[in-house]
Design a protein around this motif. Sequence first.
Motif, mmCIF file in Angstrom:
data_model
loop_
_atom_site.group_PDB
_atom_site.id
_atom_site.type_symbol
_atom_site.label_atom_id
_atom_site.label_comp_id
_atom_site.label_asym_id
_atom_site.label_seq_id
_atom_site.Cartn_x
_atom_site.Cartn_y
_atom_site.Cartn_z
ATOM 1 N N MET A 137 0.592 -1.335 0.024
ATOM 2 C CA MET A 137 -0.363 0.122 -0.141
ATOM 3 C C MET A 137 0.953 1.058 0.359
ATOM 4 O O MET A 137 1.863 1.515 0.414
ATOM 5 N N PRO A 138 0.596 2.240 -0.697
ATOM 6 C CA PRO A 138 1.230 3.733 -0.924
ATOM 7 C C PRO A 138 1.342 4.406 0.829
ATOM 8 O O PRO A 138 0.813 3.495 1.493
ATOM 9 N N ARG A 139 2.817 4.818 1.114
ATOM 10 C CA ARG A 139 2.318 5.782 2.004
ATOM 11 C C ARG A 139 2.224 4.927 3.316
ATOM 12 O O ARG A 139 1.330 5.205 4.257
ATOM 13 N N HIS A 140 3.149 3.342 2.912
ATOM 14 C CA HIS A 140 3.210 2.829 4.207
ATOM 15 C C HIS A 140 2.984 3.610 5.506
ATOM 16 O O HIS A 140 2.142 3.065 6.211
ATOM 17 N N GLY A 141 4.028 4.117 5.798
ATOM 18 C CA GLY A 141 4.550 4.487 7.469
ATOM 19 C C GLY A 141 3.497 5.159 7.612
ATOM 20 O O GLY A 141 2.550 4.931 8.702
ATOM 21 N N ALA A 200 0.043 17.879 10.842
ATOM 22 C CA ALA A 200 1.156 18.672 10.849
ATOM 23 C C ALA A 200 2.012 17.987 9.396
ATOM 24 O O ALA A 200 3.378 19.260 8.730
ATOM 25 N N LEU A 201 2.506 17.128 9.832
ATOM 26 C CA LEU A 201 3.230 15.938 8.412
ATOM 27 C C LEU A 201 3.295 15.888 7.859
ATOM 28 O O LEU A 201 3.453 15.115 6.852
ATOM 29 N N GLN A 202 1.849 15.238 7.465
ATOM 30 C CA GLN A 202 1.517 14.231 6.028
ATOM 31 C C GLN A 202 -0.189 14.485 5.363
ATOM 32 O O GLN A 202 -0.521 14.095 4.949
ATOM 33 N N GLN A 203 -0.646 15.866 5.515
ATOM 34 C CA GLN A 203 -1.285 16.623 4.888
ATOM 35 C C GLN A 203 -2.180 15.508 4.496
ATOM 36 O O GLN A 203 -2.728 15.229 3.685
ATOM 37 N N VAL A 222 -2.197 15.897 15.842
ATOM 38 C CA VAL A 222 -1.060 17.159 15.610
ATOM 39 C C VAL A 222 -0.141 16.271 14.449
ATOM 40 O O VAL A 222 -0.020 16.982 13.491
ATOM 41 N N ASP A 223 0.520 15.420 14.745
ATOM 42 C CA ASP A 223 1.905 15.644 14.057
ATOM 43 C C ASP A 223 1.401 15.008 12.488
ATOM 44 O O ASP A 223 1.596 15.421 11.474
#
Lengths: 225, 297
Positions: free
Chosen positions: A1-5, A69-72, A65-66
């Motif tokens: 799956m894309p964007r696994h993390g 902020a970080l993953q749109q 929040v993370d």
Amino acid sequence: MPRHGYQESLSDLREDVLYMSEIVAERLRWGLDALEQKEGSTARAVIDGDDEVNQMYLELEGECVDLIALQQPVASDLRFIAATFKIITDLERIGDLAVNLAQYALDADQDVFPEVDVQQIGVETLEMLDAAMEAYAEEDPEACYAVAERDDELDAMCEAASTTVVRDLIESDPFGEDDADAEAYMQDISRLLLTVRDLERVGDHAVNIAARSLYMIEDDAELLY
Amino acid sequence: MSQQNTDEQTTSEQDAGDGGSPDPTDDEMLIQTDVSESVDETSGTRRRETVVRAEHVDVWYDDNQALSDITMEIPEQSVTAMVGPSGCGKSTFLRCINRMNDLIDSARVEGDLYLRGKNVYDDDVDPVALRRRVGMVFQKPNPFPKSIYDNVTYGLEIQDKGGDYDEIVERSLKRAALWDEVNDQLDESGLELSGGQQQRLCIARAIAPDPEVLLMDEPASALDPVATSQIEDLIEELARDYTVVIVTHNMQQAARISDQTAVFLTGGELVEFDDTQKIFENPESQRVEDYITGKFG
């Protein structure tokens, strides 16, 4: 799956929220047990454990929040995070209300109004919380509506309980007793009314959770107000 | 074939050429010089060693200062992103690490830049050997007009490293998340692949010599969103084995995939360098805040 993390982070957040809800439900159950059994150690466990719930809340808020902020996040991911951000507040507040119950249990001298079935109201709120979290976990819109409908029953139970207490208070004229007895009696009455009010609020929070879940699932704000 | 880049390509010369004079401010104090200190000790995460250390690095192109007094430490097995507006010197800095700036006649590098404690600008350092340890991937996929297999082994042949090429090709293509798509067409030209596949082929080529550091200069900016997502996933994977340093003009990409972010601003100044989470949630510098929130730049 894309964007696994990223997908993993979303999945972790969902699991963490469900875990928090289990802890909060457990505390609510303990609070009710403490009320029923007048058992100090259970009550103290709820009170002492509130820090843990608060800490979980802060960590999950940080996770939300993370991610923002970080993953749109967008679309359903965004709604999931936005809903979660609100739901954890409701869970934390339920934890606080469980602490209130524990505190009432420690303070109470005796059962007043055994005809007011606090445990029955408590079980209703526990089931509503479980149902709301299941609606969230299973993304089930029908279950969200069911929680909201159930709140009407809970409100009616709480209303009836309060009315019973107030009416009896008026009729029984406890102030004929000596002052010390009357004061103790009034404190017990107050605690009972507060217990009913707090349980009614647990139900409101369960409805909030269902409402945010419905928003998450279908972008539908119908249950929010 | 999928899309090819039609965007204006920013070369390092262009990137650095319009860098004005440095504008040192108090912000310079915000640069965290030891990232390894920021690793959460309570979580039991092991401290990451510094792989690349820059100390007071200045770069000029003729009389134009492109980088001003850069001091930073890049930790191993992580993704460090360099962001900032065009001309801020971020690509120039990247090219200092493997001495690609040596290839530009007008470039002059001062200060110290260490790879695992060895100054890469020492006289006894062979730039070609250095580049085996510090691989590089560019903005536009640039496979050679050779077979997929030969593309991957190209650097190895130059190195005359010997060994089992088949195994290295398979391992490199697997690490570059390309093996499953090309393992039955290794003899076909690398140019026949889509843009995203070509870029992953270039990544496979860069990692075939098993470098310590992988430099990536806007590696996804010529790719469509799906190919970009694949490259971003790959970068996160690669950081398990390599130290990845990526220049990107896409701040959201830096936020998504990096562990540390360095913000360069006009004048070749490194204004803030910290954990990515810190940079994007609560930067110390108002100038960084203004830049990442889009208020300028």
